[in-house]
Design a protein around this motif. Structure first.
Motif, short mmCIF file in Angstrom:
data_model
loop_
_atom_site.label_atom_id
_atom_site.label_comp_id
_atom_site.label_asym_id
_atom_site.label_seq_id
_atom_site.Cartn_x
_atom_site.Cartn_y
_atom_site.Cartn_z
N TRP A 45 0.84 -1.21 0.00
CA TRP A 45 0.00 0.00 0.00
C TRP A 45 0.87 1.26 0.00
O TRP A 45 0.64 2.18 -0.78
CB TRP A 45 -0.90 -0.06 1.23
N HIS A 46 1.91 1.27 0.83
CA HIS A 46 2.83 2.40 0.86
C HIS A 46 3.53 2.60 -0.47
O HIS A 46 3.67 3.73 -0.96
CB HIS A 46 3.87 2.20 1.97
N ARG A 47 3.98 1.51 -1.09
CA ARG A 47 4.71 1.62 -2.36
C ARG A 47 3.81 2.20 -3.44
O ARG A 47 4.25 3.05 -4.24
CB ARG A 47 5.25 0.26 -2.79
N GLU A 48 2.57 1.76 -3.49
CA GLU A 48 1.69 2.23 -4.55
C GLU A 48 1.26 3.68 -4.32
O GLU A 48 1.13 4.45 -5.29
CB GLU A 48 0.50 1.28 -4.69
N LEU A 49 1.06 4.09 -3.08
CA LEU A 49 0.81 5.50 -2.80
C LEU A 49 2.04 6.34 -3.14
O LEU A 49 1.91 7.48 -3.62
CB LEU A 49 0.40 5.69 -1.34
N ALA A 50 3.23 5.80 -2.91
CA ALA A 50 4.46 6.52 -3.25
C ALA A 50 4.57 6.72 -4.76
O ALA A 50 5.07 7.76 -5.23
CB ALA A 50 5.67 5.78 -2.71
N ARG A 51 4.10 5.75 -5.55
CA ARG A 51 4.12 5.92 -7.01
C ARG A 51 3.14 7.03 -7.44
O ARG A 51 3.45 7.80 -8.36
CB ARG A 51 3.74 4.60 -7.69
N LEU A 52 2.01 7.12 -6.76
CA LEU A 52 1.08 8.21 -7.06
C LEU A 52 1.71 9.55 -6.67
O LEU A 52 1.52 10.56 -7.37
CB LEU A 52 -0.23 8.00 -6.32
N ARG A 53 2.44 9.56 -5.58
CA ARG A 53 3.12 10.79 -5.19
C ARG A 53 4.16 11.17 -6.25
O ARG A 53 4.31 12.35 -6.61
CB ARG A 53 3.80 10.63 -3.84
N ALA A 54 4.90 10.19 -6.77
CA ALA A 54 5.90 10.47 -7.81
C ALA A 54 5.23 11.04 -9.05
O ALA A 54 5.77 11.96 -9.69
CB ALA A 54 6.67 9.20 -8.14
N PHE A 55 4.06 10.52 -9.42
CA PHE A 55 3.33 11.08 -10.55
C PHE A 55 2.98 12.54 -10.28
O PHE A 55 3.16 13.41 -11.14
CB PHE A 55 2.05 10.29 -10.80
N ALA A 56 2.46 12.83 -9.09
CA ALA A 56 2.06 14.20 -8.76
C ALA A 56 3.24 15.15 -8.79
O ALA A 56 3.11 16.30 -9.21
CB ALA A 56 1.39 14.22 -7.39
N ALA A 57 4.41 14.67 -8.35
CA ALA A 57 5.59 15.54 -8.26
C ALA A 57 6.32 15.68 -9.58
O ALA A 57 7.16 16.58 -9.73
CB ALA A 57 6.55 14.99 -7.20
N ALA A 58 6.01 14.83 -10.57
CA ALA A 58 6.80 14.80 -11.81
C ALA A 58 6.67 16.08 -12.62
O ALA A 58 7.63 16.53 -13.24
CB ALA A 58 6.39 13.60 -12.66
N GLU A 59 5.47 16.66 -12.64
CA GLU A 59 5.25 17.89 -13.41
C GLU A 59 4.48 18.88 -12.53
O GLU A 59 3.27 19.06 -12.67
CB GLU A 59 4.47 17.59 -14.69
N PRO A 60 5.18 19.52 -11.60
CA PRO A 60 4.49 20.35 -10.60
C PRO A 60 3.78 21.56 -11.16
O PRO A 60 2.92 22.13 -10.48
CB PRO A 60 5.63 20.75 -9.66
N HIS A 61 4.12 21.97 -12.37
CA HIS A 61 3.50 23.18 -12.93
C HIS A 61 2.43 22.88 -13.98
O HIS A 61 1.89 23.80 -14.58
CB HIS A 61 4.58 24.08 -13.54
N ALA A 62 2.12 21.60 -14.17
CA ALA A 62 1.12 21.21 -15.16
C ALA A 62 -0.24 21.04 -14.48
O ALA A 62 -0.33 20.46 -13.39
CB ALA A 62 1.52 19.92 -15.85
N LEU A 67 -0.34 15.16 -1.01
CA LEU A 67 -0.79 16.55 -0.93
C LEU A 67 0.39 17.51 -0.82
O LEU A 67 0.34 18.64 -1.32
CB LEU A 67 -1.71 16.73 0.27
N ASP A 68 1.45 17.05 -0.19
CA ASP A 68 2.61 17.92 0.00
C ASP A 68 3.34 18.24 -1.30
O ASP A 68 4.22 19.11 -1.32
CB ASP A 68 3.59 17.30 1.01
N THR A 69 3.00 17.55 -2.39
CA THR A 69 3.58 17.89 -3.69
C THR A 69 2.98 19.17 -4.27
O THR A 69 3.47 19.68 -5.28
CB THR A 69 3.39 16.75 -4.70
N GLY A 70 1.91 19.65 -3.66
CA GLY A 70 1.24 20.85 -4.16
C GLY A 70 -0.18 20.62 -4.61
O GLY A 70 -0.86 21.56 -5.03
N LEU A 71 -0.66 19.37 -4.55
CA LEU A 71 -2.05 19.10 -4.90
C LEU A 71 -2.97 19.48 -3.75
O LEU A 71 -2.56 19.53 -2.58
CB LEU A 71 -2.24 17.63 -5.25
N HIS A 72 -4.24 19.73 -4.09
CA HIS A 72 -5.26 20.08 -3.10
C HIS A 72 -6.40 19.08 -3.20
O HIS A 72 -6.74 18.61 -4.30
CB HIS A 72 -5.79 21.49 -3.34
#
Length: 336
Positions: free
Chosen positions: A224-241, A262-267
């Motif tokens: 569960w942690h690994r898969e949430l971490a992959r979603l975090r990596a997706f969110a952080a990959a293009e922070p201005h898109a 959320l800490d990547t900048g998503l709301h």
């Protein structure tokens, strides 16, 4: 004289075992709640059963309140202080997590987004009339296997000519339906299907990603942690898109792994719309008891005006409908 002073020592001695029992029960309740609250304070999800209990953090007020009542019955004053401290921490953490800011720029499009876990496809027939009535621009469907895909494409395909799917059986299948043209992406790898796409919203590319990581079952918390971490990596990959990350996260704002997304900048759109903490699972006990584990997360390019959690027959999740507005930066002043 009946009831005189000679009777009081005996009465007090009879009460002592009951008081000790009440104090012991209070101590056990406080110890259990403190373990969960301690992990929340330390910004970690801990080990089973802490991740499972963190999803229901607000409801830990109940055993804490019971423990405080027992400390009064047992006259255990240090325990009362302990209980008040735990109660204060729970009240603090129940407050919404994440920023609540309005985007700047020019509004260019309104988008209604629908996310729904249809539980092995069983709720697909109930999803069709909801989609027809609400007319969302994009629909994220988790646990959409072959029969579900056939139903949705047959009944809704004319209104949603663009789609991206992971064609797998049972809970591994998933589907994105869109009124906007889509360009498929690799999505996020997971045990259950998590397709991705880029939508052309009035000439503006918007990243779309369906979320459906494994739940934190005993023995599978690391997965569960690994898969949430992959979603975090997706969110952080293009922070201005401009980005929309939506689905069944199997996590609430009280899980550290979700807060890192959320800490990547998503709301959280429900938070922006004033519907944070509205339970979405399990549907049979909401809103009395449940956790908000279904989310629509958006980048700072979006405002959220409204969030609703419709009930669908055939699934243990409530659907999530949010009304978004996409903003684009204003050109610098003086530019022709």
């Amino acid at each position: 004289m009946d009831g005189g002073p000679d009777d009081e020592p005996g009465d007090d001695a009879a009460r002592r075992p009951r008081r000790r029992g009440a104090a012991r029960c209070a101590g056990l309740l406080f110890a259990g709640v403190s373990a969960v609250v301690g992990c929340r304070l330390a910004d970690t999800d801990g080990i089973t059963p802490v991740p499972q209990l963190l999803a229901f953090l607000p409801w830990l007020l109940v055993p804490t309140g019971l423990g405080l009542a027992l400390t009064l019955r047992g006259r255990w004053w240090p325990g009362a202080v302990w209980g008040v401290a735990v109660l204060g921490l729970l009240a603090w953490f129940i407050e919404p997590y994440g920023k609540d800011a309005q985007p700047s720029g020019t509004p260019v499009a309104g988008l209604r987004i629908l996310a729904s876990n249809v539980e092995f496809g069983r709720a697909a027939p109930a999803l069709v009339p909801l989609v027809r009535r609400e007319r969302p621009a994009v629909v994220f469907v988790e646990e959409c296997e072959e029969t579900c895909r056939t139903t949705l494409l047959h009944d809704l395909g004319g209104d949603y000519p663009y789609r991206q799917a992971v064609a797998e059986p049972a809970s591994r299948g998933s589907l994105i339906l869109s009124r906007y043209a889509l360009r498929g992406t690799d999505g996020v790898h997971g045990t259950m299907g998590m397709p991705g796409a880029v939508a052309d919203v009035r000439g503006h590319p918007v990243r779309l990603q369906l979320a459906h990581p494994m739940p934190p079952l005993p023995g599978q918390v690391a997965l569960w942690h690994r898969e949430l971490a992959r979603l975090r990596a997706f969110a952080a990959a293009e922070p201005h898109a401009p980005t929309i990350l939506a689905g069944d996260f199997n996590a609430s704002q009280d899980h550290a792994a979700f807060r890192r997304i959320l800490d990547t900048g998503l709301h959280d759109a429900a938070r922006l719309a004033g519907s944070d903490r509205t339970p979405s699972w399990p549907a049979r006990t909401t809103p009395t008891l449940g956790a908000q584990i279904d989310h629509v997360l958006v980048s700072r390019d979006f405002a959220a005006d409204r969030a609703r959690f419709p009930r669908l027959s055939g699934t243990d999740h409530r659907a999530l409908l949010v009304d978004l507005t996409l903003y684009v930066p204003r050109p610098p002043s003086g530019r022709p």
